[in-house]
Design a protein around this motif. Sequence first.
Motif, PDB file in Angstrom:
ATOM      1  N   ASP A 110       0.800  -1.228   0.000  1.00 27.21           N
ATOM      2  CA  ASP A 110       0.000   0.000   0.000  1.00 27.21           C
ATOM      3  C   ASP A 110       0.834   1.281   0.000  1.00 27.21           C
ATOM      4  N   TYR A 111       2.102   1.189   0.391  1.00 30.98           N
ATOM      5  CA  TYR A 111       2.923   2.391   0.546  1.00 30.98           C
ATOM      6  C   TYR A 111       3.337   2.978  -0.794  1.00 30.98           C
ATOM      7  N   ILE A 112       3.171   4.302  -0.904  1.00 28.71           N
ATOM      8  CA  ILE A 112       3.736   5.020  -2.049  1.00 28.71           C
ATOM      9  C   ILE A 112       4.924   5.883  -1.601  1.00 28.71           C
ATOM     10  N   ALA A 113       5.092   6.024  -0.290  1.00 29.94           N
ATOM     11  CA  ALA A 113       6.293   6.632   0.301  1.00 29.94           C
ATOM     12  C   ALA A 113       6.476   5.988   1.676  1.00 29.94           C
ATOM     13  N   TYR A 114       7.695   5.565   1.978  1.00 31.06           N
ATOM     14  CA  TYR A 114       7.959   4.901   3.254  1.00 31.06           C
ATOM     15  C   TYR A 114       9.252   5.448   3.847  1.00 31.06           C
ATOM     16  N   ASP A 115       9.127   6.116   4.975  1.00 30.67           N
ATOM     17  CA  ASP A 115      10.255   6.758   5.643  1.00 30.67           C
ATOM     18  C   ASP A 115      11.061   7.628   4.667  1.00 30.67           C
ATOM     19  N   SER A 116      10.331   8.338   3.808  1.00 23.66           N
ATOM     20  CA  SER A 116      10.955   9.266   2.865  1.00 23.66           C
ATOM     21  C   SER A 116      11.419  10.513   3.603  1.00 23.66           C
ATOM     22  N   ASN A 117      12.544  11.054   3.183  1.00 22.09           N
ATOM     23  CA  ASN A 117      13.120  12.234   3.831  1.00 22.09           C
ATOM     24  C   ASN A 117      12.440  13.507   3.365  1.00 22.09           C
ATOM     25  N   ILE A 118      12.237  14.405   4.318  1.00 20.97           N
ATOM     26  CA  ILE A 118      11.829  15.773   4.009  1.00 20.97           C
ATOM     27  C   ILE A 118      12.759  16.686   4.797  1.00 20.97           C
ATOM     28  N   GLN A 119      13.431  17.568   4.088  1.00 21.72           N
ATOM     29  CA  GLN A 119      14.434  18.424   4.700  1.00 21.72           C
ATOM     30  C   GLN A 119      13.802  19.472   5.621  1.00 21.72           C
ATOM     31  N   ALA A 120      14.623  20.091   6.436  1.00 17.58           N
ATOM     32  CA  ALA A 120      14.175  21.138   7.357  1.00 17.58           C
ATOM     33  C   ALA A 120      13.487  22.253   6.585  1.00 17.58           C
ATOM     34  N   ASN A 121      12.370  22.732   7.117  1.00 19.51           N
ATOM     35  CA  ASN A 121      11.625  23.860   6.544  1.00 19.51           C
ATOM     36  C   ASN A 121      11.347  23.683   5.052  1.00 19.51           C
ATOM     37  N   ASP A 122      10.983  22.489   4.656  1.00 22.97           N
ATOM     38  CA  ASP A 122      10.773  22.189   3.246  1.00 22.97           C
ATOM     39  C   ASP A 122       9.341  21.728   3.003  1.00 22.97           C
ATOM     40  N   THR A 123       8.940  21.793   1.750  1.00 25.76           N
ATOM     41  CA  THR A 123       7.628  21.319   1.324  1.00 25.76           C
ATOM     42  C   THR A 123       7.810  20.437   0.109  1.00 25.76           C
ATOM     43  N   ILE A 124       7.097  19.310   0.103  1.00 27.71           N
ATOM     44  CA  ILE A 124       7.100  18.399  -1.039  1.00 27.71           C
ATOM     45  C   ILE A 124       5.686  18.365  -1.600  1.00 27.71           C
ATOM     46  N   THR A 125       5.580  18.595  -2.907  1.00 27.73           N
ATOM     47  CA  THR A 125       4.288  18.547  -3.585  1.00 27.73           C
ATOM     48  C   THR A 125       4.264  17.330  -4.495  1.00 27.73           C
ATOM     49  N   LEU A 126       3.289  16.462  -4.270  1.00 25.73           N
ATOM     50  CA  LEU A 126       3.124  15.261  -5.090  1.00 25.73           C
ATOM     51  C   LEU A 126       1.885  15.448  -5.960  1.00 25.73           C
ATOM     52  N   THR A 127       2.070  15.489  -7.263  1.00 23.12           N
ATOM     53  CA  THR A 127       0.963  15.575  -8.202  1.00 23.12           C
ATOM     54  C   THR A 127       0.721  14.168  -8.709  1.00 23.12           C
ATOM     55  N   LEU A 128      -0.445  13.584  -8.363  1.00 25.95           N
ATOM     56  CA  LEU A 128      -0.584  12.142  -8.488  1.00 25.95           C
ATOM     57  C   LEU A 128      -1.653  11.639  -9.452  1.00 25.95           C
ATOM     58  N   GLY A 129      -2.874  12.126  -9.365  1.00 27.88           N
ATOM     59  CA  GLY A 129      -3.951  11.584 -10.185  1.00 27.88           C
ATOM     60  C   GLY A 129      -4.398  10.202  -9.737  1.00 27.88           C
ATOM     61  N   ILE A 130      -4.370   9.938  -8.446  1.00 27.38           N
ATOM     62  CA  ILE A 130      -4.809   8.645  -7.904  1.00 27.38           C
ATOM     63  C   ILE A 130      -6.330   8.582  -7.931  1.00 27.38           C
ATOM     64  N   THR A 131      -6.884   7.472  -8.381  1.00 26.40           N
ATOM     65  CA  THR A 131      -8.335   7.272  -8.383  1.00 26.40           C
ATOM     66  C   THR A 131      -8.710   6.318  -7.263  1.00 26.40           C
ATOM     67  N   LEU A 132      -9.750   6.689  -6.518  1.00 25.92           N
ATOM     68  CA  LEU A 132     -10.167   5.912  -5.355  1.00 25.92           C
ATOM     69  C   LEU A 132     -11.663   5.635  -5.407  1.00 25.92           C
ATOM     70  N   ASN A 133     -12.049   4.499  -4.836  1.00 29.60           N
ATOM     71  CA  ASN A 133     -13.463   4.129  -4.700  1.00 29.60           C
ATOM     72  C   ASN A 133     -13.925   4.363  -3.270  1.00 29.60           C
ATOM     73  N   ALA A 134     -15.220   4.234  -3.053  1.00 29.25           N
ATOM     74  CA  ALA A 134     -15.789   4.381  -1.709  1.00 29.25           C
ATOM     75  C   ALA A 134     -15.050   3.481  -0.727  1.00 29.25           C
ATOM     76  N   SER A 135     -14.768   4.018   0.454  1.00 25.99           N
ATOM     77  CA  SER A 135     -14.098   3.338   1.566  1.00 25.99           C
ATOM     78  C   SER A 135     -12.591   3.213   1.419  1.00 25.99           C
ATOM     79  N   ASP A 136     -12.006   3.628   0.299  1.00 20.33           N
ATOM     80  CA  ASP A 136     -10.549   3.641   0.190  1.00 20.33           C
ATOM     81  C   ASP A 136     -10.007   4.737   1.109  1.00 20.33           C
ATOM     82  N   ILE A 137      -8.787   4.550   1.599  1.00 20.32           N
ATOM     83  CA  ILE A 137      -8.207   5.466   2.587  1.00 20.32           C
ATOM     84  C   ILE A 137      -6.789   5.849   2.184  1.00 20.32           C
TER      85      ILE A 137
END
Length: 109
Positions: A62-89
Motif C-alpha cells: 500500500d505504501y507510495i512513500a515509506y520513511d521518505s526524507n523531508i528536509q528542514a523547513n521544506d515542502t514536497i508537492t506530489l501531483t498524483l492523479g490517484i483514483t479511489l473508490n468508496a471506503s478507500d483510505i
Amino acid sequence: MANAYKILGQVGDGSANDVALYTVPSSTETVISSIIVCNRENSANTFRLAVKSDGGSVANEDYIAYDSNIQANDTITLTLGITLNASDIISVGASDSNVTFSVYGTEIT
C-alpha cells in the motif's frame, strides 16, 4: 454525476503510524490531484504515505512513500492523479508532529 473540487483532508501526526488523511465517503469516487507534505521545523524528518483499498489495514504493497526524507523547513508537492473508490483510505505518518499533510482533489457523486 456531480463533481466537488476541494480540500479533502489535512492532518499533522508525529506517530509515524497509520493515520487517516482521507477516507472516500460511501457512494463516492475520488480523484486525488495532489498531496502536500510540509516540514515546519529546523530539522529533517521522515514521512509515510499509503493508499489502502476498501478500508483495510495498511500492508507493505500500500505504501507510495515509506520513511521518505523531508528536509528542514521544506515542502514536497506530489501531483498524483490517484483514483479511489468508496471506503478507500489515504493514510500518513511522520517522525515528528511538525510534519503536516494536505490532500486536494475531486469527489464524484
